[in-house]
Design an enzyme around this catalytic site. Structure first.
Site, PDB file in Angstrom:
ATOM      1  N   GLY A  13       1.031  -1.186   0.077  1.00 32.72           N
ATOM      2  CA  GLY A  13      -0.042   0.014   0.037  1.00 32.72           C
ATOM      3  C   GLY A  13       0.911   1.425   0.026  1.00 32.72           C
ATOM      4  O   GLY A  13       2.057   1.094  -0.022  1.00 32.72           O
ATOM      5  N   GLN A  14       0.181   2.247   0.089  1.00 35.02           N
ATOM      6  CA  GLN A  14       0.853   3.605  -0.140  1.00 35.02           C
ATOM      7  C   GLN A  14       1.866   3.888   1.015  1.00 35.02           C
ATOM      8  O   GLN A  14       3.168   4.232   0.808  1.00 35.02           O
ATOM      9  CB  GLN A  14      -0.024   4.855   0.255  1.00 35.02           C
ATOM     10  N   ASP A  36       1.079  -8.777   1.826  1.00 32.52           N
ATOM     11  CA  ASP A  36      -0.263  -8.138   1.494  1.00 32.52           C
ATOM     12  C   ASP A  36      -1.131  -9.291   0.978  1.00 32.52           C
ATOM     13  O   ASP A  36      -0.834 -10.294   0.664  1.00 32.52           O
ATOM     14  CB  ASP A  36       0.223  -7.037   0.451  1.00 32.52           C
ATOM     15  N   ARG A  38      -2.759  -8.359  -1.913  1.00 29.66           N
ATOM     16  CA  ARG A  38      -2.578  -8.166  -3.271  1.00 29.66           C
ATOM     17  C   ARG A  38      -1.077  -8.505  -3.677  1.00 29.66           C
ATOM     18  O   ARG A  38      -0.136  -8.835  -2.880  1.00 29.66           O
ATOM     19  CB  ARG A  38      -2.933  -6.633  -3.753  1.00 29.66           C
ATOM     20  N   TYR A 144     -14.748   4.819   9.149  1.00 29.70           N
ATOM     21  CA  TYR A 144     -13.418   4.779   9.189  1.00 29.70           C
ATOM     22  C   TYR A 144     -12.906   5.425  10.582  1.00 29.70           C
ATOM     23  O   TYR A 144     -12.164   4.870  11.304  1.00 29.70           O
ATOM     24  CB  TYR A 144     -12.821   5.695   7.969  1.00 29.70           C
ATOM     25  N   LYS A 148     -11.195   3.845  13.637  1.00 28.45           N
ATOM     26  CA  LYS A 148     -10.066   4.220  14.196  1.00 28.45           C
ATOM     27  C   LYS A 148      -9.964   4.339  15.663  1.00 28.45           C
ATOM     28  O   LYS A 148      -9.033   4.285  16.166  1.00 28.45           O
ATOM     29  CB  LYS A 148      -9.365   5.121  13.247  1.00 28.45           C
TER      30      LYS A 148
HETATM   31  P1  NAD Z   1      -3.458   1.454   1.381  1.00 26.36           P
HETATM   32  O1  NAD Z   1      -4.908   1.272   1.171  1.00 26.36           O
HETATM   33  O2  NAD Z   1      -2.701   2.203   0.487  1.00 26.36           O
HETATM   34  O3  NAD Z   1      -2.699   0.200   1.690  1.00 26.36           O
HETATM   35  C1  NAD Z   1      -3.407  -0.685   2.588  1.00 26.36           C
HETATM   36  C2  NAD Z   1      -2.848  -2.121   2.060  1.00 26.36           C
HETATM   37  O4  NAD Z   1      -3.453  -3.106   2.744  1.00 26.36           O
HETATM   38  C3  NAD Z   1      -3.230  -2.512   0.738  1.00 26.36           C
HETATM   39  O5  NAD Z   1      -2.074  -2.737  -0.036  1.00 26.36           O
HETATM   40  C4  NAD Z   1      -4.093  -3.582   0.717  1.00 26.36           C
HETATM   41  O6  NAD Z   1      -4.004  -4.661  -0.440  1.00 26.36           O
HETATM   42  C5  NAD Z   1      -3.804  -4.274   2.006  1.00 26.36           C
HETATM   43  N1  NAD Z   1      -4.911  -4.960   2.682  1.00 26.36           N
HETATM   44  C6  NAD Z   1      -6.188  -4.729   2.535  1.00 26.36           C
HETATM   45  N2  NAD Z   1      -6.856  -5.864   3.010  1.00 26.36           N
HETATM   46  C7  NAD Z   1      -6.010  -6.805   3.406  1.00 26.36           C
HETATM   47  C8  NAD Z   1      -6.041  -8.118   3.942  1.00 26.36           C
HETATM   48  N3  NAD Z   1      -7.302  -8.549   4.434  1.00 26.36           N
HETATM   49  N4  NAD Z   1      -5.007  -8.749   4.346  1.00 26.36           N
HETATM   50  C9  NAD Z   1      -3.913  -8.205   4.005  1.00 26.36           C
HETATM   51  N5  NAD Z   1      -3.490  -6.933   3.316  1.00 26.36           N
HETATM   52  C10 NAD Z   1      -4.532  -6.208   3.060  1.00 26.36           C
HETATM   53  O7  NAD Z   1      -3.355   2.469   2.623  1.00 26.36           O
HETATM   54  P2  NAD Z   1      -2.126   3.298   3.172  1.00 26.36           P
HETATM   55  O8  NAD Z   1      -2.581   4.561   2.800  1.00 26.36           O
HETATM   56  O9  NAD Z   1      -0.864   2.807   2.925  1.00 26.36           O
HETATM   57  O10 NAD Z   1      -2.585   3.202   4.756  1.00 26.36           O
HETATM   58  C11 NAD Z   1      -2.133   2.440   5.790  1.00 26.36           C
HETATM   59  C12 NAD Z   1      -2.571   2.681   7.134  1.00 26.36           C
HETATM   60  O11 NAD Z   1      -2.169   3.912   7.703  1.00 26.36           O
HETATM   61  C13 NAD Z   1      -3.861   2.410   7.373  1.00 26.36           C
HETATM   62  O12 NAD Z   1      -4.319   1.896   8.505  1.00 26.36           O
HETATM   63  C14 NAD Z   1      -4.659   3.845   7.289  1.00 26.36           C
HETATM   64  O13 NAD Z   1      -5.836   4.066   7.816  1.00 26.36           O
HETATM   65  C15 NAD Z   1      -3.457   4.642   7.933  1.00 26.36           C
HETATM   66  N6  NAD Z   1      -3.694   5.873   7.383  1.00 26.36           N
HETATM   67  C16 NAD Z   1      -3.144   6.443   6.370  1.00 26.36           C
HETATM   68  C17 NAD Z   1      -3.201   7.499   5.790  1.00 26.36           C
HETATM   69  C18 NAD Z   1      -2.611   8.175   4.409  1.00 26.36           C
HETATM   70  O14 NAD Z   1      -3.009   9.288   4.138  1.00 26.36           O
HETATM   71  N7  NAD Z   1      -2.298   7.529   3.660  1.00 26.36           N
HETATM   72  C19 NAD Z   1      -3.535   8.782   7.101  1.00 26.36           C
HETATM   73  C20 NAD Z   1      -3.857   8.161   7.999  1.00 26.36           C
HETATM   74  C21 NAD Z   1      -3.887   6.798   8.404  1.00 26.36           C
HETATM   75  C1  AKB Z   2      -7.941   9.533   4.462  1.00 27.30           C
HETATM   76  O1  AKB Z   2      -8.333  10.539   3.659  1.00 27.30           O
HETATM   77  O2  AKB Z   2      -8.854   8.693   4.484  1.00 27.30           O
HETATM   78  C2  AKB Z   2      -6.605   9.220   4.874  1.00 27.30           C
HETATM   79  C3  AKB Z   2      -6.592   9.592   6.445  1.00 27.30           C
HETATM   80  C4  AKB Z   2      -6.513  11.007   6.607  1.00 27.30           C
HETATM   81  O3  AKB Z   2      -6.838   8.888   7.288  1.00 27.30           O
HETATM   82  N1  AKB Z   2      -5.689   9.739   4.369  1.00 27.30           N
END
Ligand code: NAD
Ligand code: AKB
Length: 313
Positions: A13-14, A36, A38, A144, A148
Site C-alpha cells: 500500500g501507499q 499483503d 495483493r 473509518y 480508528k
Molecule cells: P493503502 O490502502 O494504500 O494500503 C493498505 C494495504 O492493505 C493495501 O495494499 C491492501 O491490499 C492491503 N490489505 C487490504 N486488506 C488486506 C487483508 N485482508 N490482508 C492483507 N492486506 C490487506 O493504505 P495506506 O494509505 O498505506 O494506509 C495504511 C494505514 O495507515 C491504514 O491503517 C490507514 O488507515 C492509515 N492511515 C493512512 C493515511 C494516509 O494518508 N495514507 C492517513 C492516516 C492513516
Molecule cells: C484519508 O483521507 O482517509 C486518510 C486519512 C487522513 O486517514 N488519508
C-alpha cells in the site's frame, strides 16, 4: 543490524512500500517480511522476502508469525475514509478484525512490539478545528473514523491489560510519489501533482478553502520509526499520538505548484468527500509527541512541493 524479525501487513500500500524499504535499510532485507493480500509492489521486488497474507485469516496469520519467527508487526491493512463510506460494514470488519487478530497473536506469542496507525479521522465536527489537542471531544462521523477511534482503545486495553507494547500515530493526510494512495479524502493532494505534470490542470474534489492537516511521506516514515524505537517509558500515550507537519487547502497547494508551473490551472467540483473533509480539524496540536519522544517534522508545503515535482515522472 538489529536482531528483530518484522512482519509488515499491507506492505504493497501507499505507506507499506516506503515503510518496508526504510525498515529493510535498518534491520536488513531478510529481517523484514513484506505481506499483503495483493501482489508484491514492484519497488519491493528483490529487496527482501514477500508472503501473501490475508490478515482476516487469523490462523494463517498466526502460522506465518510462528514460521517466520516474527518479533514485531506493523499492521497497515485498512479501508480508508472515502472507500469506507461506500461499504461501511466491510470497512468496519476489516479495520477492527485485522487489529484484534494481530493484538491477540501479539499477546499469545509475546511479540516485542506492534505498530498500528490511527488517523486524524478520529476527530469529528465537534472537535476543535484549529490546533486540535491530543485529548478533546472526539465524535467521528465516518465509519473509518469510528473504527480508528475504537482501535485506539483496543490498543490501550491490550497494553494495560496484557502488556502488549502496541504503539500508534494519528497520521494526517499523507503525500507521496512512490506508491499510489488507497482511497482517502486527502488523496487530492497527491492527484494534483500528477495532474499538474501530466495535463497542467486539476479538478479538485474538495472546494478551494478546505484546509486539512497533511504530512510528506518521509516525515511519516521518520515518525513511525522514531516512535517504534523510543524507549517504552517515553511512550505515555497508549491510545494514539497526534502528529503534525503542515496544513493547507486546495487553493494554497495550487498556488505553491504555480510557483513552479506558472500555467497550472485548478477548478473545483466537490463531491461526497467534501462532507468528510469538513468534519475533520484544520490543524493538529502534536505537543505530546514532540515532548514525549522528540518528534520534529522536516517538510513544510514549499519543501514538499519542490520534492514532489522533482520526483514525479
Ligand atoms: P493503502 O490502502 O494504500 O494500503 C493498505 C494495504 O492493505 C493495501 O495494499 C491492501 O491490499 C492491503 N490489505 C487490504 N486488506 C488486506 C487483508 N485482508 N490482508 C492483507 N492486506 C490487506 O493504505 P495506506 O494509505 O498505506 O494506509 C495504511 C494505514 O495507515 C491504514 O491503517 C490507514 O488507515 C492509515 N492511515 C493512512 C493515511 C494516509 O494518508 N495514507 C492517513 C492516516 C492513516
Ligand atoms: C484519508 O483521507 O482517509 C486518510 C486519512 C487522513 O486517514 N488519508
Amino acid at each position: 543490524m538489529k536482531k528483530e524479525k518484522i512482519l509488515v501487513i499491507g506492505a504493497s500500500g501507499q505507506i507499506g512500500v516506503e515503510l518496508t524499504l526504510a525498515l529493510r535499510k535498518i534491520y536488513g532485507g531478510s529481517q523484514v517480511i513484506a505481506s499483503d493480500l495483493r501482489e508484491e509492489n514492484e519497488l519491493l521486488k528483490g529487496t527482501g522476502p514477500y508472503v501473501s497474507i490475508d490478515v482476516m485469516n487469523k490462523e494463517m496469520l498466526h502460522v506465518q508469525i510462528l514460521r517466520q519467527n516474527i518479533t514485531q508487526v506493523y499492521l497497515l491493512a485498512a479501508m480508508l475514509s472515502a472507500t469506507g463510506e461506500k461499504n461501511p460494514p466491510l470497512a468496519w470488519n476489516l479495520n477492527m478484525q485485522s487489529l484484534l487478530n494481530v493484538l491477540d497473536i501479539a499477546k499469545e506469542e509475546k511479540l516485542h512490539k506492534v505498530f498500528w496507525p490511527s488517523s486524524i479521522a478520529v476527530f469529528g465536527p465537534t472537535s476543535p478545528k484549529l490546533d486540535c489537542p491530543q485529548q478533546t471531544i472526539i465524535e467521528p462521523t465516518t465509519v473509518y473514523g469510528i473504527s480508528k477511534y475504537a482501535g485506539e482503545f483496543w490498543c490501550n486495553y491490550f497494553f494495560h491489560r496484557y502488556g502488549v507494547d502496541v504503539r500508534s500515530l494519528r497520521y494526517p493526510g499523507l503525500i507521496s510519489y512512490k506508491s499510489s494512495p488507497g482511497g482517502g479524502t486527502t488523496d487530492y493532494a497527491i492527484e494534483i501533482f500528477h495532474s499538474a505534470k501530466e495535463k497542467g490542470s486539476y479538478t479538485s474534489f474538495l472546494n478551494e478553502h478546505t484546509r486539512l492537516p497533511m504530512m510528506y511521506m518521509p516525515d511519516a516514515i521518520k515518525a513511525t520509526i522514531e516512535l517504534m524505537e523510543a524507549p517504552a517509558e517515553k511512550i505515555k500515550v497508549r491510545t494514539s499520538y497526534n502528529i503534525a507537519a503542515m496544513s493547507f487547502s486546495p487553493i494554497e497547494i495550487a498556488n505553491e505548484i504555480q510557483r513552479h508551473i506558472p500555467a497550472f490551472k485548478i477548478d473545483f467540483k466537490p463531491d461526497f468527500r467534501q462532507t468528510i473533509a469538513e468534519s475533520w480539524p484544520q490543524s493538529i496540536d502534536d505537543t505530546h509527541a514532540r515532548n514525549d519522544w522528540g518528534w520534529r517534522h522536516d517538510f513544510d508545503l514549499s519543501r514538499m512541493t519542490l520534492d514532489m515535482l522533482h520526483n514525479i515522472n
